[in-house]
Scaffold this motif. Structure first.
Motif, mmCIF file in Angstrom:
data_model
loop_
_atom_site.group_PDB
_atom_site.id
_atom_site.type_symbol
_atom_site.label_atom_id
_atom_site.label_comp_id
_atom_site.label_asym_id
_atom_site.label_seq_id
_atom_site.Cartn_x
_atom_site.Cartn_y
_atom_site.Cartn_z
ATOM 1 N N ILE A 51 2.213 40.993 62.158
ATOM 2 C CA ILE A 51 3.622 41.113 62.520
ATOM 3 C C ILE A 51 3.740 41.521 63.984
ATOM 4 N N GLY A 52 4.961 41.351 64.530
ATOM 5 C CA GLY A 52 5.245 41.781 65.889
ATOM 6 C C GLY A 52 5.861 43.162 65.912
ATOM 7 N N ASN A 53 6.296 43.566 67.096
ATOM 8 C CA ASN A 53 6.894 44.886 67.292
ATOM 9 C C ASN A 53 8.009 45.131 66.279
ATOM 10 N N LYS A 54 7.941 46.264 65.586
ATOM 11 C CA LYS A 54 8.900 46.518 64.522
ATOM 12 C C LYS A 54 10.316 46.756 65.045
ATOM 13 N N ASN A 55 10.434 47.218 66.261
ATOM 14 C CA ASN A 55 11.770 47.453 66.797
ATOM 15 C C ASN A 55 12.539 46.167 67.028
ATOM 16 N N TYR A 56 11.840 45.089 67.332
ATOM 17 C CA TYR A 56 12.500 43.871 67.794
ATOM 18 C C TYR A 56 12.333 42.649 66.880
ATOM 19 N N SER A 57 11.259 42.575 66.122
ATOM 20 C CA SER A 57 10.890 41.317 65.459
ATOM 21 C C SER A 57 11.557 41.178 64.094
ATOM 22 N N SER A 58 12.678 40.488 64.080
ATOM 23 C CA SER A 58 13.436 40.327 62.835
ATOM 24 C C SER A 58 12.673 39.498 61.804
ATOM 25 N N TRP A 59 11.991 38.445 62.263
ATOM 26 C CA TRP A 59 11.257 37.619 61.316
ATOM 27 C C TRP A 59 10.065 38.374 60.747
ATOM 28 N N SER A 60 9.453 39.242 61.539
ATOM 29 C CA SER A 60 8.370 40.078 61.023
ATOM 30 C C SER A 60 8.883 41.007 59.925
ATOM 31 N N LEU A 61 10.079 41.559 60.139
ATOM 32 C CA LEU A 61 10.677 42.416 59.110
ATOM 33 C C LEU A 61 10.831 41.651 57.810
ATOM 34 N N ARG A 62 11.286 40.408 57.884
ATOM 35 C CA ARG A 62 11.447 39.614 56.662
ATOM 36 C C ARG A 62 10.104 39.390 55.965
ATOM 37 N N GLY A 63 9.087 39.016 56.732
ATOM 38 C CA GLY A 63 7.779 38.799 56.131
ATOM 39 C C GLY A 63 7.215 40.060 55.509
ATOM 40 N N TRP A 64 7.414 41.176 56.174
ATOM 41 C CA TRP A 64 6.907 42.459 55.682
ATOM 42 C C TRP A 64 7.630 42.887 54.407
ATOM 43 N N LEU A 65 8.961 42.764 54.403
ATOM 44 C CA LEU A 65 9.718 43.101 53.189
ATOM 45 C C LEU A 65 9.327 42.190 52.029
ATOM 46 N N ALA A 66 9.059 40.922 52.325
ATOM 47 C CA ALA A 66 8.635 40.001 51.266
ATOM 48 C C ALA A 66 7.319 40.453 50.666
ATOM 49 N N CYS A 67 6.389 40.885 51.503
ATOM 50 C CA CYS A 67 5.104 41.372 50.988
ATOM 51 C C CYS A 67 5.293 42.639 50.157
ATOM 52 N N LYS A 68 6.156 43.542 50.617
ATOM 53 C CA LYS A 68 6.444 44.747 49.830
ATOM 54 C C LYS A 68 7.077 44.378 48.493
ATOM 55 N N GLN A 69 7.995 43.415 48.505
ATOM 56 C CA GLN A 69 8.669 42.993 47.283
ATOM 57 C C GLN A 69 7.691 42.379 46.293
ATOM 58 N N SER A 70 6.631 41.744 46.793
ATOM 59 C CA SER A 70 5.661 41.109 45.895
ATOM 60 C C SER A 70 4.902 42.118 45.060
ATOM 61 N N GLY A 71 4.780 43.340 45.548
ATOM 62 C CA GLY A 71 4.003 44.353 44.850
ATOM 63 C C GLY A 71 2.506 44.243 45.074
ATOM 64 N N LEU A 72 2.075 43.267 45.860
ATOM 65 C CA LEU A 72 0.656 43.060 46.122
ATOM 66 C C LEU A 72 0.210 43.915 47.307
ATOM 67 N N HIS A 73 -1.042 44.315 47.284
ATOM 68 C CA HIS A 73 -1.589 45.084 48.399
ATOM 69 C C HIS A 73 -1.835 44.160 49.583
ATOM 70 N N PHE A 74 -1.496 44.627 50.766
ATOM 71 C CA PHE A 74 -1.761 43.837 51.963
ATOM 72 C C PHE A 74 -2.060 44.758 53.136
ATOM 73 N N GLU A 75 -2.906 44.279 54.023
ATOM 74 C CA GLU A 75 -3.193 44.981 55.259
ATOM 75 C C GLU A 75 -2.157 44.559 56.300
ATOM 76 N N GLU A 76 -1.662 45.509 57.049
ATOM 77 C CA GLU A 76 -0.632 45.250 58.065
ATOM 78 C C GLU A 76 -1.257 45.342 59.454
#
Length: 221
Positions: free
Chosen positions: A5-30
């Motif tokens: 992912i990119g900078n959390k302050n600015y990267s809206s698409w990164s936020l979407r990808g990150w929330l999707a991974c959290k929603q999946s319930g699967l473990h992931f490295e960030e």
């Protein structure tokens, strides 16, 4: 799995990808990479992990499988853990949720340009052009319809947190940053998203970042 992912302050698409991974319930490295600047250009040249997406984030690696683009990440994860984790079970609700996500994915360019995501900033007296105001009205109209028709099971667009909320979470951030006035139902929805534990974790990390991307700060100067 690992998510780049990119900078959390600015990267809206990164936020979407990150929330999707959290929603999946699967473990992931960030893995967070700083966007723009000399370091970013070097990473794009020298890091194979970024090559499949031509240097765009987010990028999800799952073994040899690589998925870029936030909507593709949602679809990939839904295939792994089940559609119901992301989408409403009701056919009519799911149809609307998918349409809202697709519209968010492809539209609202005026809002994106005028109000880039900047979680740390708060702007007063933002002047918006007609096209940007049109985007805002359209989004609020969709939120109102989703909440009225399908949101009775909880505080989110379709009751429980799902893909539609993942995709509109950066809009919530934009509305707060630029002081966009919204009606009561919108305020309640925005509060629910902003106070979600995953959003709070992202916000806290964004506020702790030291990176500053000047091109995203200039609209708020």
């Amino acid at each position: 799995m690992k998510l780049i992912i990119g900078n959390k302050n600015y990267s809206s698409w990164s936020l979407r990808g990150w929330l999707a991974c959290k929603q999946s319930g699967l473990h992931f490295e960030e893995i967070t990479v700083p966007l723009f600047g000399e370091e970013w250009e070097a990473l794009k040249r020298d890091t194979d992990d970024l090559a499949p997406s031509h240097g765009k984030v987010p990028i999800l690696w799952d073994g040899d499988a690589v998925v870029w683009d936030s909507l593709a990440i949602v679809d990939y994860l839904a295939d792994k853990v089940g559609r119901d984790r992301f989408w409403p079970k009701d056919d009519a609700a799911r149809a609307m949720a998918r349409s809202m996500v697709a519209e968010m994915h492809s539209s609202y360019l005026a809002l994106r340009r005028a109000c880039p995501m900047n979680i740390r900033a708060r702007v007063e007296g933002m002047m918006l052009d007609d096209e940007t105001r049109g985007d805002i009205v359209r989004i609020l109209t969709l939120w109102a319809e989703a909440r009225a028709r399908f949101g009775k099971g909880g505080p989110f667009l379709f009751g429980t947190f799902g893909a539609a909320d993942v995709f509109y979470a950066p809009v919530v951030s934009r509305f707060l940053t630029y002081g966009i006035g919204v009606p009561g139902f919108g305020q309640a929805y925005m509060q629910a998203v902003w106070e979600h534990e995953w959003m709070q974790a992202w916000i806290n990390a964004a506020e702790a970042e030291e990176w500053v991307i000047e091109q995203y700060e200039s609209p708020v100067a």
